[in-house]
Motif scaffolding. Structure first.
Motif, PDB file in Angstrom:
ATOM      1  N   TYR A  34       0.837  -1.198   0.000  1.00  0.00           N
ATOM      2  CA  TYR A  34       0.000   0.000   0.000  1.00  0.00           C
ATOM      3  C   TYR A  34       0.877   1.255   0.000  1.00  0.00           C
ATOM      4  O   TYR A  34       1.907   1.318   0.675  1.00  0.00           O
ATOM      5  N   SER A  35       0.452   2.249  -0.759  1.00  0.00           N
ATOM      6  CA  SER A  35       1.228   3.493  -0.848  1.00  0.00           C
ATOM      7  C   SER A  35       1.353   4.186   0.501  1.00  0.00           C
ATOM      8  O   SER A  35       2.291   4.952   0.730  1.00  0.00           O
ATOM      9  N   ASP A  36       0.396   3.910   1.409  1.00  0.00           N
ATOM     10  CA  ASP A  36       0.472   4.513   2.749  1.00  0.00           C
ATOM     11  C   ASP A  36       1.716   4.045   3.500  1.00  0.00           C
ATOM     12  O   ASP A  36       2.151   4.689   4.458  1.00  0.00           O
ATOM     13  N   CYS A  37       2.266   2.916   3.082  1.00  0.00           N
ATOM     14  CA  CYS A  37       3.461   2.375   3.751  1.00  0.00           C
ATOM     15  C   CYS A  37       4.741   3.054   3.265  1.00  0.00           C
ATOM     16  O   CYS A  37       5.798   2.869   3.867  1.00  0.00           O
ATOM     17  N   LEU A  38       4.647   3.790   2.149  1.00  0.00           N
ATOM     18  CA  LEU A  38       5.838   4.366   1.540  1.00  0.00           C
ATOM     19  C   LEU A  38       6.286   5.624   2.268  1.00  0.00           C
ATOM     20  O   LEU A  38       5.498   6.544   2.501  1.00  0.00           O
ATOM     21  N   LEU A  39       7.555   5.655   2.630  1.00  0.00           N
ATOM     22  CA  LEU A  39       8.153   6.849   3.233  1.00  0.00           C
ATOM     23  C   LEU A  39       8.891   7.611   2.145  1.00  0.00           C
ATOM     24  O   LEU A  39       9.772   7.059   1.477  1.00  0.00           O
ATOM     25  N   THR A  40       8.539   8.866   1.937  1.00  0.00           N
ATOM     26  CA  THR A  40       9.219   9.700   0.954  1.00  0.00           C
ATOM     27  C   THR A  40      10.261  10.561   1.658  1.00  0.00           C
ATOM     28  O   THR A  40      10.389  10.541   2.885  1.00  0.00           O
ATOM     29  N   LYS A  41      10.998  11.340   0.878  1.00  0.00           N
ATOM     30  CA  LYS A  41      12.051  12.180   1.449  1.00  0.00           C
ATOM     31  C   LYS A  41      11.506  13.160   2.480  1.00  0.00           C
ATOM     32  O   LYS A  41      12.207  13.539   3.423  1.00  0.00           O
ATOM     33  N   SER A  42      10.256  13.584   2.297  1.00  0.00           N
ATOM     34  CA  SER A  42       9.683  14.534   3.251  1.00  0.00           C
ATOM     35  C   SER A  42       9.445  13.899   4.611  1.00  0.00           C
ATOM     36  O   SER A  42       9.364  14.593   5.625  1.00  0.00           O
ATOM     37  N   ASN A  43       9.331  12.557   4.652  1.00  0.00           N
ATOM     38  CA  ASN A  43       9.123  11.857   5.924  1.00  0.00           C
ATOM     39  C   ASN A  43      10.429  11.594   6.670  1.00  0.00           C
ATOM     40  O   ASN A  43      10.411  11.266   7.859  1.00  0.00           O
ATOM     41  N   LEU A  44      11.545  11.725   5.964  1.00  0.00           N
ATOM     42  CA  LEU A  44      12.829  11.329   6.520  1.00  0.00           C
ATOM     43  C   LEU A  44      13.790  12.503   6.573  1.00  0.00           C
ATOM     44  O   LEU A  44      13.801  13.352   5.691  1.00  0.00           O
ATOM     45  N   ARG A  45      14.594  12.534   7.613  1.00  0.00           N
ATOM     46  CA  ARG A  45      15.612  13.583   7.744  1.00  0.00           C
ATOM     47  C   ARG A  45      16.887  13.181   7.032  1.00  0.00           C
ATOM     48  O   ARG A  45      17.532  13.984   6.375  1.00  0.00           O
ATOM     49  N   THR A  46      17.275  11.922   7.165  1.00  0.00           N
ATOM     50  CA  THR A  46      18.460  11.398   6.469  1.00  0.00           C
ATOM     51  C   THR A  46      18.206   9.946   6.091  1.00  0.00           C
ATOM     52  O   THR A  46      17.411   9.246   6.728  1.00  0.00           O
TER      53      THR A  46
END
Length: 400
Positions: free
Chosen positions: A100-112
């Motif tokens: 599911y796309s809800d499981c995807l972490l994009t760059k905006s969700n991560l600091r590094t």
């Protein structure tokens, strides 16, 4: 899918892929295939489809959330390749759906995000336990400065492993009674061409300023050290040549991509560059905010990287001598600008080429793991500045 629909890429939590993906597939047989190809002992095998040439084991990713907590990750490219490979090998009748796309972490969700390698199934199984333990220690214990240093550490690791651009360590020496009188400059750089590492070092002494020595305020300073550069050739030049050579070094390296300026406690050295008329307009500290444009210069401070490893706060900064001592890098003739630049680069390489921050900290000081929080409880002899400033205490010196 319409042609103008953007493809979203990012990262999936390892736990979501390992524990949940196979359960969500409509065909139970497909789920068994997914579970088998992701098994701990399978995924580290050199014949696995996710194997990276030259990597011993499996390369995954360690992502840091904005809270500072870490997550073990698959890239979306890895997950996508698994489903294509299974279908191409006729192990699944149809192309299995993505999570599911809800499981995807994009760059905006991560600091590094930085690569991490696990050589065998045991280390991979143990990784989640270690990450979970470290996250619990981190909650409510890391101060803003420490958290920022941890972000920087993982960002530097990721960029170093990318083998792109130039890493240029710089150091100045100035007269202790008047810091506008510059006496020395040293540099050490690393860049890559076709995956081949290229290094360059140098040391410049200002001819007109040789009479100025720092014998009153600089601890354990030996005036003869100025002429003892152990990593290459030193030159005595006039003031005009001194300035032009430094400008040429920086401008020449900019052609090779991102330029990382590396210092150990950068505050004074960047002022020295400005005093020579060298503009660092656009200089940005790492890590950059997600989605931001890459600037022409990026600043890396090894005093922040060692602070991340030690869990130190801002008031507990370690000098270059103590940093090298803690990293088991023997030193000789410190306060020579050329040597200091080279030791700064050696410290950077030691930390940036190693494991993620918590894992590396535990590898370096296995008997001094924090019981609460992230601060490493150093022993008294490690904190003693006289002991750690002794040159060559870790063994005989060998010039690089």
């Amino acid at each position: 899918m319409p042609k103008d629909t953007p493809v979203v890429t990012g990262y999936y939590r390892y736990t979501d892929i390992w524990h949940e993906w196979h359960k969500a597939l409509p065909n139970p047989e497909d789920g068994k295939r997914v579970k088998a190809i992701l098994a701990h002992d399978s995924i580290v095998h050199p014949d696995h489809p996710l194997h990276v040439e030259g990597v011993n084991g499996v390369q995954l990713y360690l992502g840091t959330l904005h809270t500072g907590e870490a997550r073990l990750l698959f890239s979306s490219a890895q997950v996508d390749y698994i489903r294509y490979w299974l279908h191409a090998m006729q192990l699944t009748k149809e192309m299995i759906p993505l999570p599911y796309s809800d499981c995807l972490l994009t760059k905006s969700n991560l600091r590094t995000v930085s690569p991490v390698v696990y050589p065998d199934g045991f280390s991979l199984r143990n990784a989640l336990k270690v990450i979970d333990k470290n996250n619990k220690r981190l909650k409510g214990s890391a101060r803003p400065y420490t958290t920022q240093c941890r972000f920087s550490f993982e960002d530097v690791r990721a960029r170093w492993n990318d083998k792109r651009g130039v890493w240029l360590a710089l150091d100045f020496e100035a007269w202790e009674r008047d810091h506008t009188v510059l006496t020395e400059f040293g540099w050490s750089l690393v860049r890559w061409e076709d995956d081949r590492e290229i290094k360059e070092t140098g040391h410049l002494i200002v001819d007109e300023h040789q009479k100025y020595t720092n014998t009153q305020y600089v601890k354990n300073y030996n005036p003869a050290s100025r002429y003892r550069f152990h990593f290459g050739t030193q030159e005595i030049v006039n003031r005009k040549t001194f300035t032009s050579r430094i400008k040429d070094i920086i401008e020449t390296q900019r052609q090779y991509g991102p330029l990382y300026l590396v210092f150990h406690n950068e505050s004074q050295d960047t002022k020295y560059l400005a005093s020579l008329g060298i503009s660092l307009e656009g200089l940005s500290n790492l890590p950059l905010l997600p989605g931001s444009t890459e600037p022409p210069f990026m600043l890396v401070d090894t005093s922040e990287l060692i602070a991340a490893l030690l869990g130190s706060d801002k008031g507990d900064s370690k000098g270059l001598s103590k940093t090298c001592h803690l990293l088991s890098i023997p030193t000789k003739d410190l306060h020579n600008a050329g040597n200091d630049a080279c030791y700064t680069m050696l410290a950077l390489e030691a930390m940036a080429s190693g494991a993620p921050v918590d894992e590396q900290s535990q590898q370096r000081w296995p008997k001094q793991a924090p019981t609460n929080g992230v601060k490493v409880p150093l022993q008294a002899w490690q904190e003693d500045s006289d002991f750690s400033d002794m040159e060559g205490v870790a063994g005989s010196f060998k010039a690089a």
